[in-house]
Design a protein around this motif. Structure first.
Motif, PDB file in Angstrom:
ATOM      1  N   ASP A 192       0.857  -1.170   0.000  1.00 47.99           N
ATOM      2  CA  ASP A 192       0.000   0.000   0.000  1.00 47.99           C
ATOM      3  C   ASP A 192       0.899   1.228   0.000  1.00 47.99           C
TER       4      ASP A 192
ATOM      5  N   ALA B  60      -7.688   9.590 -10.307  1.00 49.49           N
ATOM      6  CA  ALA B  60      -6.917   8.395  -9.989  1.00 49.49           C
ATOM      7  C   ALA B  60      -6.764   7.535 -11.240  1.00 49.49           C
ATOM      8  N   SER B  61      -5.703   6.763 -11.262  1.00 45.29           N
ATOM      9  CA  SER B  61      -5.481   5.877 -12.394  1.00 45.29           C
ATOM     10  C   SER B  61      -6.532   4.775 -12.422  1.00 45.29           C
TER      11      SER B  61
ATOM     12  N   ASP C 228      -5.798   2.305  -9.724  1.00 40.25           N
ATOM     13  CA  ASP C 228      -6.226   2.740  -8.396  1.00 40.25           C
ATOM     14  C   ASP C 228      -7.734   2.591  -8.232  1.00 40.25           C
ATOM     15  N   ARG C 229      -8.476   2.957  -9.265  1.00 42.70           N
ATOM     16  CA  ARG C 229      -9.933   2.860  -9.179  1.00 42.70           C
ATOM     17  C   ARG C 229     -10.379   1.405  -9.046  1.00 42.70           C
TER      18      ARG C 229
ATOM     19  N   THR D  35      -9.531   0.189  -5.526  1.00 37.61           N
ATOM     20  CA  THR D  35     -10.445   0.792  -4.560  1.00 37.61           C
ATOM     21  C   THR D  35     -11.815   0.134  -4.628  1.00 37.61           C
TER      22      THR D  35
ATOM     23  N   ARG E 276      -3.062  -5.499  -3.493  1.00 37.52           N
ATOM     24  CA  ARG E 276      -2.339  -4.442  -2.795  1.00 37.52           C
ATOM     25  C   ARG E 276      -2.844  -4.405  -1.363  1.00 37.52           C
TER      26      ARG E 276
END
Length: 224
Positions: A6, A41-42, A45-46, A49, A103
């Motif tokens: 992370d 966000a990339s 990342d999305r 998430t 992650r």
């Protein structure tokens, strides 16, 4: 399987057993205008998430997740009796042979999250020593290579699997000797692995399962 730390947390300390744009084409070199701020966000990342927001999987034991009894017993003897969150989320897919990207925070059990399914999937041919490894774990540093090996090697022995660790800064001759009898899993830093491939001391022709540990750090070091 690809596992990353992370980015909001510090990297794993060395003593822990777990598991871590260039200018636009055509842009003027004389321009002094600041680059636009990143406001979105990339896609990665999305996606991560969104995965984290999914309901937590129901509680399950390692045996219920599909691990062989030998590994369940070995984990219990080491005081590991219940899966961590990333292990509960990834083990079913990894055991089924699906690609996994994970992650998680430092100390969250990433090493077992990728190591347990790898060892389980390779255990079917245990005892039939192959001349080439069938599992590969790529790591960015020799310190991490040692940490991964410390966790996985004892578990592999319970299944009759042999693990070798190769990294720079030590004699390559000794590592070649280690590989010569045949190993099931190789934990390697990219630079030393490339050296071994160039010397024809190792082949990846029989790899069945690949793990890239701390992929973002590896890319930062130039191993993309």
């Amino acid at each position: 399987s690809t596992f990353m730390p992370d980015p909001t947390r510090r990297r794993r300390p060395a003593s822990s057993p777990y598991g871590r744009p260039r200018g636009l084409p055509g842009a003027s070199r004389r321009s002094t205008a600041p680059a636009p701020a990143r406001t979105e966000a990339s896609a990665l990342d999305r996606a991560l998430t969104a995965a984290l927001a999914l309901p937590a999987p129901p509680p399950a034991t390692f045996a219920e997740l599909g691990l062989p009894a030998a590994l369940v017993t070995a984990l219990a003897e080491g005081g590991v009796t219940a899966p961590f969150a990333i292990q509960s989320r990834t083990l079913p897919d990894a055991l089924a042979g699906r690609d996994v990207l994970g992650r998680a925070q430092t100390g969250s059990g990433k090493t077992l999250a990728f190591g347990l399914p790898m060892l389980t999937r390779l255990s079917g041919a245990a005892g039939r020593r192959e001349p080439a490894p069938r599992g590969l774990v790529l790591v960015p540093t020799r310190e991490l290579a040692r940490q991964v090996a410390d966790v996985l090697a004892p578990l592999g022995r319970r299944l009759g699997l042999r693990l070798a660790t190769v990294y720079g800064g030590v004699s390559i001759g000794g590592q070649i000797d280690q590989l010569r009898p045949g190993v099931d899993v190789i934990v390697a830093t990219p630079g030393r692995l490339i050296d071994l491939l160039d010397r024809r001391a190792c082949t990846l022709s029989r790899i069945e399962v690949t793990v890239i540990d701390e992929a973002d750090h590896m890319a930062d070091l130039g191993f993309l």
